[in-house]
Structures are given as C-alpha cells and as structure tokens.
Design a protein around this motif. Structure first.
Motif: not given
Length: 198
Positions: A1-18, A133-136
C-alpha cells in the motif's frame, strides 16, 4: 500500500506543531499509559483498558512490521518540541471487514482540545493520497464521540451512516458512524484550500 519512501524508520512527517514518526520500543510505556486510560480506550473499538505494558510492546512490534512491509503506516504523534515523547497514534491500515484502508487514531487525554488530532490525521491523510496514490479512505467515530467526528469532518470526510455494532472485549455492542473520503473529494478540497493548507 505504501511506497519504499515510508518503509524506513527514519521516515517522518512534520507539521506546524507535530512530528509523526515510526513508533519505537521506548514508546510502549506511553502507549500503555495513554491509550489504556479509560477515557481514551472507551472511545475506541479496539483498545482494552487497562492496556498492559506487554500488549503495548506487542503493538509497537506489529506496527513496525506493518510499516516495513508497506502494509500500512502507523505513526507515533509527538510534539515538535519533544520528538521522543509519544502523545498518540495515527494510522492507515487495511482491515478485513472494510473494502478500503482505514484511518485510525487516538490521542492521550492531556493533549485533547487543541486541534492536534486534526493536524495529525490530516497530515497522514495527505501522505496516503500523495505518496501511496490512494483511491479512498474509510474511518469511523463512536456514537457519542463528537470530538472524533469533528476531526473527520475537518479533514473532509463525509458520514456514510451508522456501522454495524462492533463486539469487543469490554463486552457488548459499540455502535459507530462510518466515514469516507475519496481521491476526487481530497483533490477538490486541496484545490479549494488557501495556499499552504489542505
């Protein structure tokens, strides 16, 4: 479902506060304490209360395995000012009883009421549609959990009706409202959003 980009534990998402990052072994105690709180667990269909430490440790192991395989993306929610301090979990995972991936989440009670869950859920939703590339996406909010319902509505989900009650370990049916967001609605929402916001 998720690509290689997310499959490593260094992956993170940054937001304004999180920071949204992979859960680690050191997070198990916070998962046990915060998710096992009756006020938190009682608003979910799947979290027992109390949540023993060994079960929280098992959750972390399963989450990391799912992330590694790309079967889902289960992320610890942390404040940017304390990236090692887990305050909740947000995830997109397949569920056998649902035809589409499910957005799930919980937030520790000390962190309620500040819009943090909407920020975290919105960021993972964006990652799912953008990177995978999720559909729903499907989600649910327990009947009576107005805060969870507002999170989903703020993220653009539409209520599709009441789900069949889920029978869980706490005993008895737990009715919830089903929600759904498809790619077309997500794209329309992005196009209509002010610059820099989704």
């Amino acid at each position: 479902m998720f690509p290689d980009l997310t499959r490593d534990d260094v992956f993170r998402i940054e937001t304004k506060r999180l920071w949204l990052r992979w859960p680690t072994a050191r997070d198990a105690e916070a998962v046990s304490r915060l998710a096992g709180d009756p006020a938190v667990a009682g608003m979910t269909a799947r979290i027992p209360t109390p949540l023993p430490l060994h079960e929280a440790e098992g959750f972390v192991i399963r989450a990391r395995a799912a992330n590694t395989a790309g079967e889902g993306l289960i992320l610890a929610i942390c404040r940017r000012t304390n990236p090692t301090g887990l305050i909740g979990i947000v995830s997109v995972e397949d569920r056998p009883e649902e035809p589409e991936p499910h957005l799930g989440y919980w937030l520790g009670r000390p962190f309620w009421g500040d819009g943090l869950m909407t920020e975290a859920a919105g960021a993972l939703m964006e990652a799912y549609f953008s990177y995978a590339g999720g559909k729903a996406l499907a989600s649910a909010a327990m009947v009576g959990n107005g805060a969870s319902r507002r999170v989903l509505e703020k993220c653009g989900f539409d209520c599709t009706g009441e789900s069949a009650p889920v029978f869980e370990a706490r005993g008895g049916p737990m009715p919830s409202h089903s929600f759904r967001l498809d790619r077309a609605a997500w794209l329309a929402r992005r196009e209509a959003a002010p610059e820099g916001r989704a």
